[in-house]
Design a protein around this motif. Structure first.
Motif, mmCIF file in Angstrom:
data_model
loop_
_atom_site.group_PDB
_atom_site.id
_atom_site.type_symbol
_atom_site.label_atom_id
_atom_site.label_comp_id
_atom_site.label_asym_id
_atom_site.label_seq_id
_atom_site.Cartn_x
_atom_site.Cartn_y
_atom_site.Cartn_z
ATOM 1 N N GLN A 1 10.316 -1.240 -1.589
ATOM 2 C CA GLN A 1 8.847 -1.096 -1.643
ATOM 3 C C GLN A 1 8.243 -1.443 -2.995
ATOM 4 O OE1 GLN A 1 7.717 2.763 -0.113
ATOM 5 N NE2 GLN A 1 9.159 2.511 1.566
ATOM 6 N N LYS A 2 9.087 -1.900 -3.917
ATOM 7 C CA LYS A 2 8.553 -2.168 -5.264
ATOM 8 C C LYS A 2 7.513 -3.292 -5.265
ATOM 9 C CE LYS A 2 11.829 -0.068 -8.398
ATOM 10 N NZ LYS A 2 10.883 0.918 -8.943
ATOM 11 N N MET A 3 7.655 -4.245 -4.338
ATOM 12 C CA MET A 3 6.708 -5.358 -4.288
ATOM 13 C C MET A 3 5.750 -5.210 -3.094
ATOM 14 S SD MET A 3 7.284 -7.063 -7.010
ATOM 15 C CE MET A 3 6.710 -8.769 -6.882
ATOM 16 N N SER A 4 5.503 -3.969 -2.684
ATOM 17 C CA SER A 4 4.599 -3.706 -1.554
ATOM 18 C C SER A 4 3.136 -3.858 -1.986
ATOM 19 C CB SER A 4 4.847 -2.303 -1.007
ATOM 20 O OG SER A 4 4.593 -1.342 -2.019
ATOM 21 N N GLN A 5 2.264 -3.861 -1.002
ATOM 22 C CA GLN A 5 0.814 -3.952 -1.233
ATOM 23 C C GLN A 5 0.354 -2.735 -2.036
ATOM 24 O OE1 GLN A 5 -0.823 -6.555 0.189
ATOM 25 N NE2 GLN A 5 -2.862 -5.966 -0.471
ATOM 26 N N PRO A 6 -0.423 -2.929 -3.115
ATOM 27 C CA PRO A 6 -0.948 -1.774 -3.856
ATOM 28 C C PRO A 6 -1.841 -0.910 -2.957
ATOM 29 C CG PRO A 6 -1.307 -3.815 -5.076
ATOM 30 C CD PRO A 6 -0.835 -4.208 -3.715
ATOM 31 N N ARG A 7 -1.858 0.378 -3.202
ATOM 32 C CA ARG A 7 -2.607 1.300 -2.335
ATOM 33 C C ARG A 7 -3.127 2.471 -3.154
ATOM 34 N NH1 ARG A 7 0.231 4.553 2.730
ATOM 35 N NH2 ARG A 7 -1.677 5.490 3.516
ATOM 36 N N TYR A 8 -4.367 2.867 -2.858
ATOM 37 C CA TYR A 8 -4.964 4.015 -3.540
ATOM 38 C C TYR A 8 -5.225 5.136 -2.562
ATOM 39 C CZ TYR A 8 -6.283 1.870 -7.954
ATOM 40 O OH TYR A 8 -6.267 1.298 -9.189
ATOM 41 N N ARG A 9 -4.978 6.341 -2.969
ATOM 42 C CA ARG A 9 -5.484 7.476 -2.216
ATOM 43 C C ARG A 9 -6.293 8.367 -3.151
ATOM 44 N NH1 ARG A 9 -0.140 7.833 1.254
ATOM 45 N NH2 ARG A 9 0.345 6.295 -0.338
ATOM 46 N N GLU A 10 -7.595 8.447 -2.877
ATOM 47 C CA GLU A 10 -8.490 9.299 -3.660
ATOM 48 C C GLU A 10 -8.596 10.614 -2.917
ATOM 49 O OE1 GLU A 10 -9.884 8.445 -6.473
ATOM 50 O OE2 GLU A 10 -9.893 6.249 -6.506
ATOM 51 N N VAL A 11 -8.185 11.687 -3.542
ATOM 52 C CA VAL A 11 -8.209 12.991 -2.890
ATOM 53 C C VAL A 11 -9.229 13.869 -3.610
ATOM 54 C CG1 VAL A 11 -6.841 14.977 -2.218
ATOM 55 C CG2 VAL A 11 -5.756 12.724 -2.346
ATOM 56 N N LYS A 12 -10.344 14.136 -2.921
ATOM 57 C CA LYS A 12 -11.392 14.970 -3.520
ATOM 58 C C LYS A 12 -10.949 16.438 -3.504
ATOM 59 C CE LYS A 12 -14.306 11.958 -4.839
ATOM 60 N NZ LYS A 12 -14.360 11.767 -6.307
ATOM 61 N N SER A 13 -11.372 17.151 -4.519
ATOM 62 C CA SER A 13 -10.982 18.554 -4.688
ATOM 63 C C SER A 13 -11.182 19.374 -3.412
ATOM 64 C CB SER A 13 -11.819 19.152 -5.826
ATOM 65 O OG SER A 13 -11.466 20.477 -6.033
#
Ligand code: FE2
Length: 279
Positions: free
Chosen positions: A129-141
């Motif tokens: 998975q080192k060359m996988s698609q970048p991904r963000y998860r924003e977790v609100k408080s």
């Protein structure tokens, strides 16, 4: 059930990163990969308004890892090469999977109290998975469950407790990441799977971890010799509990990149130099 004992306690070292940001660093990426799947743990805190302007982390790359930013006070403004931009506020978490690569900047700002207080954990990615698609998860408080139990107040970012799952899921290392605040004269017992690397970053107060007294600020490293961890405190303590399954793969760390071979590191540097790092 048997209780895990402590292997050793790490005293965080002061280091300077980015554009002159003073950090407390407990662990950093090494080829020995002693804390597999965890690579780095930084604690940044600015509590004195007389410290002058807050310096940040201007544009820099990452590849092959996940970075997890948890703010307790103040905020971090971020933006990146994928067109994402936003603010991580007090109590929020950003779980960023860099995968094959991102370029981003992270700029801390003081909160209403005048303080900045945040933690950043790096979690490794397996070779596949080192060359996988970048991904963000924003977790609100507001979306992080708070579980109150026997004098413990637990904010569950990732993992499962009392049948409740934290908002960050589908991470290969199956990590547990929780902010545990123990009231005075209380006890916390938590089951941990055999073989999972387990750390506790003690950042406020003091307590007994296993049977050993620990004061803040310290990174506790547990042995893999029991089915649960146990923490007691007479005066109150707050810590991040960090646990996950090791990948048991060789790693080659180089600054903000952590890959499996020297050739992959050279490839990342070449791509950065010729402008093809971000596709
Ligand atoms: Fe970064």
């Amino acid at each position: 059930m048997t209780t895990r004992t402590i292997s050793h306690i790490i005293e965080p070292q002061l280091v300077i990163e980015g554009a002159g940001v003073l950090l407390r660093r407990s662990i950093s990426p090494r080829a020995s990969n002693e804390y597999d799947p965890f690579l780095l743990f930084d604690h940044f805190a600015f509590n004195n308004p007389l410290e002058g302007p807050i310096r940040g982390f201007p544009t820099h790359p990452h590849r092959g890892i996940e970075t997890v930013t948890y703010m307790l006070d103040g905020s971090v403004n971020h933006r990146d090469s994928l067109g994402n931009a936003g603010t991580i506020g007090a109590g929020d978490v950003q779980w960023m999977t860099a995968g094959r690569g991102i370029l981003h900047e992270e700029m801390p700002r003081r909160g209403a109290s005048g303080n900045i207080y945040g933690l950043q954990l790096w979690v490794n990615l397996p070779a596949a998975q080192k060359m996988s698609q970048p991904r963000y998860r924003e977790v609100k408080s507001s979306t992080i469950p708070i579980i109150e139990k026997d004098g413990a107040s637990i904010r569950l970012v990732a993992g499962e407790l009392e049948g409740i799952r934290g908002p960050v899921t589908e991470i290969t290392a199956a990590p547990l990441y929780m902010d545990v605040k123990l009231a005075p004269a209380s006890r916390f017992i938590f089951p941990i799977p055999t073989g999972h690397t387990t750390l506790a970053y003690v950042f406020e107060g003091a307590g007994e971890f296993g049977s050993q007294a620990v004061e803040s600020v310290s990174m506790v490293v547990f042995n893999d010799d029991g089915a649960q961890i146990e923490v007691r405190s007479d005066t109150g303590v707050q810590f991040m509990l960090i646990s996950g399954a090791p990948f048991k793969e060789p790693i080659v760390p180089y600054g903000p990149f952590v890959m499996n071979t020297v050739e992959e590191i050279q490839q990342a540097i070449t791509e950065l130099q010729n402008g093809t790092f971000v596709k």
